[in-house]
Design a protein around this motif. Sequence first.
Motif, mmCIF file in Angstrom:
data_model
loop_
_atom_site.group_PDB
_atom_site.id
_atom_site.type_symbol
_atom_site.label_atom_id
_atom_site.label_comp_id
_atom_site.label_asym_id
_atom_site.label_seq_id
_atom_site.Cartn_x
_atom_site.Cartn_y
_atom_site.Cartn_z
ATOM 1 N N SER A 123 -4.443 -3.989 -4.946
ATOM 2 C CA SER A 123 -5.247 -3.330 -5.985
ATOM 3 C C SER A 123 -6.731 -3.402 -5.647
ATOM 4 O O SER A 123 -7.468 -2.425 -5.818
ATOM 5 C CB SER A 123 -4.995 -3.969 -7.347
ATOM 6 N N GLU A 124 -7.164 -4.562 -5.155
ATOM 7 C CA GLU A 124 -8.568 -4.709 -4.754
ATOM 8 C C GLU A 124 -8.898 -3.775 -3.592
ATOM 9 O O GLU A 124 -9.951 -3.135 -3.584
ATOM 10 C CB GLU A 124 -8.855 -6.156 -4.355
ATOM 11 N N GLN A 150 -11.624 -0.658 -3.684
ATOM 12 C CA GLN A 150 -12.727 -0.550 -2.719
ATOM 13 C C GLN A 150 -12.661 0.774 -1.968
ATOM 14 O O GLN A 150 -13.688 1.403 -1.727
ATOM 15 C CB GLN A 150 -12.697 -1.720 -1.728
ATOM 16 N N LEU A 151 -11.454 1.210 -1.602
ATOM 17 C CA LEU A 151 -11.329 2.461 -0.836
ATOM 18 C C LEU A 151 -11.724 3.661 -1.667
ATOM 19 O O LEU A 151 -12.238 4.642 -1.132
ATOM 20 C CB LEU A 151 -9.885 2.616 -0.338
ATOM 21 N N LEU A 177 0.841 -1.206 0.000
ATOM 22 C CA LEU A 177 0.000 0.000 0.000
ATOM 23 C C LEU A 177 0.873 1.251 0.000
ATOM 24 O O LEU A 177 0.584 2.224 -0.702
ATOM 25 C CB LEU A 177 -0.922 0.013 1.226
ATOM 26 N N LEU A 178 1.949 1.213 0.775
ATOM 27 C CA LEU A 178 2.867 2.347 0.847
ATOM 28 C C LEU A 178 3.435 2.682 -0.534
ATOM 29 O O LEU A 178 3.558 3.847 -0.904
ATOM 30 C CB LEU A 178 4.002 2.037 1.829
ATOM 31 N N ILE A 200 -0.069 -10.531 -3.531
ATOM 32 C CA ILE A 200 -0.187 -9.337 -2.692
ATOM 33 C C ILE A 200 -0.518 -8.097 -3.534
ATOM 34 O O ILE A 200 -1.432 -7.349 -3.175
ATOM 35 C CB ILE A 200 1.089 -9.129 -1.846
ATOM 36 N N PRO A 201 0.158 -7.856 -4.668
ATOM 37 C CA PRO A 201 -0.237 -6.689 -5.471
ATOM 38 C C PRO A 201 -1.708 -6.741 -5.907
ATOM 39 O O PRO A 201 -2.381 -5.710 -5.940
ATOM 40 C CB PRO A 201 0.709 -6.738 -6.671
ATOM 41 N N ALA A 202 -2.217 -7.922 -6.222
ATOM 42 C CA ALA A 202 -3.629 -8.045 -6.613
ATOM 43 C C ALA A 202 -4.548 -7.730 -5.430
ATOM 44 O O ALA A 202 -5.576 -7.068 -5.586
ATOM 45 C CB ALA A 202 -3.914 -9.444 -7.149
#
Length: 177
Positions: free
Chosen positions: A168-169, A173-174, A17-18, A163-165
């Motif tokens: 991305s999800e 959503q955010l 995320l960072l 993890i990247p997928a």
Amino acid sequence: MVIGIDGTGKSTVCKELLKQIPMSKLTKEPYKYRVDPRLDPHDKLITFLYDRMYHMDLVSEWLQQYHVISDRGFYCNMAYQAAEGIQIHNIFLMQPRNLILPTHVVYLDADIGTSIERIKKRGEIPPSEKTMYAIKCNYEYIKDRYIMPPIKLIDINTDNKSIPAIVSEILKQLLTY
């Protein structure tokens, strides 16, 4: 804030995320003070609360410039301390006055067996299944009763994504609210 039982990938997801969120800062609880696992549960809680009081002052400053990503937080503290016998509501009431509630919460869920295997792969000794079950039950209770912002549930078992997928999800959503 990213929460979940040990072995769900919280730290890995937070690091990703960072990378993907501009102007972001990663933090983790406990922030400054390490909690001795041999301490009595109430002494552990006091240490966490003292650490959080210090940490929240920093987060307040950071929020003026950054999107703050938290690897764990007080919801995790509530789940884990309750598994050691302290009532969840009492833990909630003891939070410092400067507590900053997250605007987004991502709950990474996984079955206990998957989590234990991931912990073992890191070369660590996992908590007992009984303890993991208690923590997971506490998260379910907290999720329904205490988490105010919309919570995004990511099931690590069934999603079976990289993890990247997953990140991305989460970001997709955010951005919808």
